[in-house]
Design a protein around this motif. Structure first.
Motif, mmCIF file in Angstrom:
data_model
loop_
_atom_site.group_PDB
_atom_site.id
_atom_site.type_symbol
_atom_site.label_atom_id
_atom_site.label_comp_id
_atom_site.label_asym_id
_atom_site.label_seq_id
_atom_site.Cartn_x
_atom_site.Cartn_y
_atom_site.Cartn_z
ATOM 1 N N GLY A 48 0.833 -1.219 0.075
ATOM 2 C CA GLY A 48 0.165 0.039 -0.193
ATOM 3 C C GLY A 48 0.779 1.304 0.077
ATOM 4 O O GLY A 48 1.674 1.182 0.770
ATOM 5 N N LEU A 93 -10.102 -0.241 -3.878
ATOM 6 C CA LEU A 93 -8.904 -0.559 -3.253
ATOM 7 C C LEU A 93 -9.030 0.097 -1.955
ATOM 8 O O LEU A 93 -8.178 0.207 -1.008
ATOM 9 C CB LEU A 93 -7.691 -0.169 -3.907
ATOM 10 C CG LEU A 93 -7.422 -0.983 -5.214
ATOM 11 C CD1 LEU A 93 -6.598 -0.197 -6.148
ATOM 12 C CD2 LEU A 93 -6.996 -2.256 -4.514
ATOM 13 N N MET A 136 -13.863 7.613 6.315
ATOM 14 C CA MET A 136 -14.173 8.532 5.212
ATOM 15 C C MET A 136 -14.376 7.741 3.778
ATOM 16 O O MET A 136 -14.452 8.268 2.717
ATOM 17 C CB MET A 136 -13.391 9.810 5.193
ATOM 18 C CG MET A 136 -13.376 10.664 6.058
ATOM 19 S SD MET A 136 -14.661 11.596 6.618
ATOM 20 C CE MET A 136 -14.792 12.843 5.251
ATOM 21 N N TYR A 182 -7.484 9.287 10.578
ATOM 22 C CA TYR A 182 -6.895 10.514 10.193
ATOM 23 C C TYR A 182 -5.458 10.418 9.517
ATOM 24 O O TYR A 182 -4.779 9.336 9.968
ATOM 25 C CB TYR A 182 -7.050 11.643 11.222
ATOM 26 C CG TYR A 182 -8.381 11.902 11.867
ATOM 27 C CD1 TYR A 182 -9.167 13.003 11.117
ATOM 28 C CD2 TYR A 182 -8.770 11.180 12.819
ATOM 29 C CE1 TYR A 182 -10.178 13.016 11.641
ATOM 30 C CE2 TYR A 182 -9.916 11.783 13.279
ATOM 31 C CZ TYR A 182 -10.703 12.549 12.773
ATOM 32 O OH TYR A 182 -11.851 12.978 13.205
ATOM 33 N N SER A 201 -3.641 3.973 8.598
ATOM 34 C CA SER A 201 -4.214 4.822 9.682
ATOM 35 C C SER A 201 -4.940 3.994 10.725
ATOM 36 O O SER A 201 -5.037 4.387 11.944
ATOM 37 C CB SER A 201 -4.787 6.048 9.256
ATOM 38 O OG SER A 201 -5.463 6.921 9.839
ATOM 39 N N ALA A 258 -2.151 7.765 10.311
ATOM 40 C CA ALA A 258 -0.893 7.088 9.468
ATOM 41 C C ALA A 258 0.328 7.459 9.998
ATOM 42 O O ALA A 258 1.194 6.407 9.799
ATOM 43 C CB ALA A 258 -1.461 7.474 8.136
#
Ligand SMILES: Cc1cc2nc3c(=O)[nH]c(=O)nc-3n(C[C@H](O)[C@H](O)[C@H](O)COP(=O)(O)OP(=O)(O)OC[C@H]3O[C@@H](n4cnc5c(N)ncnc54)[C@H](O)[C@@H]3O)c2cc1C
Length: 386
Positions: free
Chosen positions: A12, A322, A221, A366, A357, A370
């Motif tokens: 990632g 993803l 989110m 947030y 995160s 992370a």
């Protein structure tokens, strides 16, 4: 299986993955970052304006005053924080038949943005990492632990058929936990390759428990959709309005100023809004129709000036497979919280590290989270070296 020259495989390339890479580089620990998309950033994503090449934020914009770690990183990288514009009155749109109400004293709490856009953070970190250590368009679909090392099976979007495998001593998961639970095959290794006597605390049940915790952790989110519109002038500011608006009418439920002015006098004037229509209903509406509805809402709030926009953008994160899982698409949004104390020992034993995160012990979800989670992983890797 191809032996990678790198000790650590990072899965990632969002902020957590790239910050892990940056810290490993600084500590002289070899790594390879594997990112499924053809670009870095994950949820930090911007699109370039036609007029001046400025990137509008379609992912995160705000850093909160108490989030010191990310503020420190911004400073270390030579970037600048600017205040979120909040001078003037807000508007409140109660229903479609009433004139929006102008409300004084509703300024949002002070928040910062990164001058030039949040994508600056990713671009500046990436500049400090040799590109040979970053593999884009590389999806990891399976992880296999042989008792000593991890095999990471990868494929590229262009060539789904061609599967490569790389071997690492440590694996860092820097992808959303729900996506890891849905898309990464981890289970076979524990069942087939480790006998219960080898590693008594690692067995199918402990792995199942871990994956269950991943599945229960929402991706912050991820099912949101954001609308951004660019204007020639900040007409709302000229009328004593902050650009902040709240609406019970929609489609946007919350609107803010997203302008950008730099020291050389270059400026982009913009508003952004969070679209409040839930993902399943959004699926029934075309992007064109949503665009029209958002601009019409701005005209209802700010008058005719709002119809004279230069450009609009919509990013529906719900469609990004993803980042967003089916559960994220359908469940109400909530803050992630994952408790992994009972897994800590065996995760460390099998050299599996969690940097996204959502795994942070504070500020989870947030950008600050992370940074916290990635720093925590690198601290473990540095101490493991000695
Ligand atoms: C609309 C929106 C607004 C937000 N607003 C704010 C805000 O104002 N302030 C704030 O602090 N935070 C905000 N956030 C949250 C913030 O964006 C995240 O906390 C942060 O970007 C997470 O970074 P990450 O690296 O942990 O995960 P991600 O950014 O999700 O990165 C995960 C990466 O893993 C990759 N990946 C997935 N599967 C695979 C695979 N199989 N193989 C290889 N790679 C894979 C993905 O492509 C992605 O690049 C917002 C998010 C959104 C979507």
């Amino acid at each position: 299986m191809k032996h990678s020259n790198a000790k650590v495989g990072i899965i990632g390339g969002g902020l957590a993955g790239i910050y892990t890479a940056y810290l490993l580089q600084k500590n002289g620990i070899s790594f390879q970052l594997l990112e499924a998309k053809p670009f870095l950033g994950g949820r930090i994503y911007g699109e370039v304006t036609q007029s001046d090449g400025y990137k509008v934020d379609l992912g995160p914009s705000w850093i909160f005053p108490h989030q010191h770690k990310i503020q420190q990183l911004v400073q270390t990288l030579g970037l600048k924080l600017v205040d979120q514009f909040n001078q003037g009155d807000a508007l409140f749109q109660r229903n479609a038949n009433e004139t929006p109400q102008q409300v004084s004293g509703q300024a949002p709490p002070p928040m910062y943005r990164i001058a030039g856009g949040t994508t600056q953070l990713i671009e500046t970190l990436a500049e400090r990492i040799p590109s040979k250590h970053i593999a884009l368009d590389t999806t990891v679909s399976k992880l296999e632990f042989d008792g000593e090392c991890w095999g990471a099976y990868t494929s590229s979007m262009q060539d789904q058929e061609c599967s490569r495998s790389l071997q690492f001593e440590h694996i860092v998961i820097a992808m959303p936990p729900r996506i890891a639970a849905d898309k990464l095959t981890l289970s076979s290794i524990f069942a087939s390759q480790l006998s219960p006597t080898d590693k008594p605390e690692i067995n199918a049940t402990s792995l199942e428990k871990l994956l269950h915790k991943f599945t229960s952790t929402p991706t912050w989110m991820s099912a949101q959709a954001k609308f951004v519109v660019i204007y020639k002038t900040p007409f709302w500011r000229e009328r004593g309005l902050s650009g902040q608006a709240f609406s019970h009418v929609g489609p946007m439920v919350e609107i803010h100023d997203a302008s950008h002015e730099d020291e050389s006098g270059k400026s982009v004037y913009a508003l952004f809004g969070f679209i409040g229509v839930p993902f399943p209903q959004r699926q029934q509406i075309s992007t064109e129709a949503m665009n029209k509805a958002c601009t019409a809402q701005l005209v209802a709030l700010y008058g005719k000036d709002a119809s004279e926009y230069l450009q609009t953008y919509i990013k529906d994160w719900g469609t990004d497979s993803l980042i967003t899982s089916v559960l994220d698409q359908t469940q109400a949004s909530s803050h992630p919280q994952i408790e992994l104390r009972s897994e800590e020992a065996w995760l460390s034993q099998v050299k599996l590290h969690l940097a996204t995160s959502e795994f942070a012990q504070s500020e989870a979800g947030y950008m600050e989270g992370a940074i916290i989670a990635a720093q925590n992983v690198v601290n473990q890797l540095v101490s493991d070296r000695f």
